[in-house]
Design a protein around this motif. Sequence first.
Motif, PDB file in Angstrom:
ATOM      1  N   GLY A 112      60.542  11.881  23.260  1.00 42.04           N
ATOM      2  CA  GLY A 112      61.062  12.461  22.183  1.00 42.04           C
ATOM      3  C   GLY A 112      60.514  11.987  21.002  1.00 42.04           C
ATOM      4  N   ALA A 113      59.232  11.634  21.107  1.00 44.17           N
ATOM      5  CA  ALA A 113      58.525  11.346  19.892  1.00 44.17           C
ATOM      6  C   ALA A 113      58.028  12.706  19.086  1.00 44.17           C
ATOM      7  CB  ALA A 113      57.360  10.309  20.243  1.00 44.17           C
ATOM      8  N   ILE A 114      57.811  13.798  19.792  1.00 54.68           N
ATOM      9  CA  ILE A 114      57.191  14.980  19.168  1.00 54.68           C
ATOM     10  C   ILE A 114      58.247  15.788  19.321  1.00 54.68           C
ATOM     11  CG2 ILE A 114      55.664  16.705  19.578  1.00 54.68           C
ATOM     12  CD1 ILE A 114      54.505  14.516  18.153  1.00 54.68           C
ATOM     13  N   ASP A 115      58.666  16.310  18.338  1.00 51.87           N
ATOM     14  CA  ASP A 115      59.830  17.415  18.377  1.00 51.87           C
ATOM     15  C   ASP A 115      59.633  18.477  17.654  1.00 51.87           C
ATOM     16  OD1 ASP A 115      60.196  16.358  16.018  1.00 51.87           O
ATOM     17  OD2 ASP A 115      62.153  15.577  16.080  1.00 51.87           O
ATOM     18  N   LEU A 140      50.265  36.633  14.752  1.00 52.79           N
ATOM     19  CA  LEU A 140      50.215  35.669  15.323  1.00 52.79           C
ATOM     20  C   LEU A 140      49.163  34.958  16.105  1.00 52.79           C
ATOM     21  CD1 LEU A 140      52.328  33.285  16.141  1.00 52.79           C
ATOM     22  CD2 LEU A 140      52.953  34.322  18.274  1.00 52.79           C
ATOM     23  N   TRP A 141      48.600  33.971  15.585  1.00 53.83           N
ATOM     24  CA  TRP A 141      47.140  33.434  16.276  1.00 53.83           C
ATOM     25  C   TRP A 141      47.481  32.220  17.216  1.00 53.83           C
ATOM     26  CZ3 TRP A 141      43.680  32.860  11.268  1.00 53.83           C
ATOM     27  CH2 TRP A 141      43.436  33.977  10.921  1.00 53.83           C
ATOM     28  N   GLU A 142      48.596  31.443  16.981  1.00 53.90           N
ATOM     29  CA  GLU A 142      48.470  30.134  17.819  1.00 53.90           C
ATOM     30  C   GLU A 142      50.030  29.661  17.322  1.00 53.90           C
ATOM     31  OE1 GLU A 142      48.924  27.036  16.519  1.00 53.90           O
ATOM     32  OE2 GLU A 142      48.286  27.001  14.473  1.00 53.90           O
ATOM     33  N   VAL A 143      50.696  28.734  18.563  1.00 52.75           N
ATOM     34  CA  VAL A 143      51.716  28.142  18.402  1.00 52.75           C
ATOM     35  C   VAL A 143      51.423  26.737  18.880  1.00 52.75           C
ATOM     36  CG1 VAL A 143      54.164  27.889  19.235  1.00 52.75           C
ATOM     37  CG2 VAL A 143      53.162  30.138  18.939  1.00 52.75           C
ATOM     38  N   SER A 144      51.729  25.653  18.027  1.00 48.22           N
ATOM     39  CA  SER A 144      51.294  24.412  18.076  1.00 48.22           C
ATOM     40  C   SER A 144      52.551  23.387  18.541  1.00 48.22           C
ATOM     41  CB  SER A 144      50.550  23.720  16.928  1.00 48.22           C
ATOM     42  OG  SER A 144      49.354  24.379  16.845  1.00 48.22           O
ATOM     43  N   LEU A 145      52.252  22.413  19.242  1.00 44.82           N
ATOM     44  CA  LEU A 145      53.079  21.190  19.327  1.00 44.82           C
ATOM     45  C   LEU A 145      52.898  20.372  18.094  1.00 44.82           C
ATOM     46  CD1 LEU A 145      53.166  20.635  22.870  1.00 44.82           C
ATOM     47  CD2 LEU A 145      55.189  21.710  21.669  1.00 44.82           C
TER      48      LEU A 145
END
Length: 181
Positions: A112-115, A140-145
């Motif tokens: 749960g540290a990245i959301d 759209l080029w990219e989807v990041s976390l």
Amino acid sequence: MNYQNFMGPSYETKFCALEETAVDGAVISGYASLFGASDQAGDVVQKGAYANCLKRLAAKGGKVKMLWQHNPNQPIGVWDEIVEDSNGLRVTGRLLTEVQAGREAQVLLEAGAIDGLSIGYRTKRSEKAGSGRLLHEIELWEVSLVTFPMLSEARVQPSDDEEALAQNLAETFRAARDLLA
């Protein structure tokens, strides 16, 4: 490094918070963008904004990249499915845990540290609206976390298996509590 310059002067990003971590092994899914929701910059993505881009990518066999924190030097997985539905841009993909950043992303998601999810894109067609823009067409080029989301309503969704497992565990704990009482 300034990724704006690396990716080009018209490269933009939008962040979306993950509602709940939906990590099934290394598979993640959720919404990278929601239609009609105003982000912190006042921009609102309109329904159909991704349609032309997704058609072009499909025709060419192209893929939207999965990056870590918009860093083009850190791909962390692959998006297996990206579709527009009535809510927004739904993504499903796999973290590549053979890559160090992919392993780290999985651990951070599970804890749960990245959301957050964030899109990297170029605006093709928009109009001024209030303090932001109505985005009518997006490349759209990219989807990041990411760590810090721009659009808090768009989130990774728990898989059906996770919800069933959580309900099963809750029922088991209730039954155990009743037996001990």
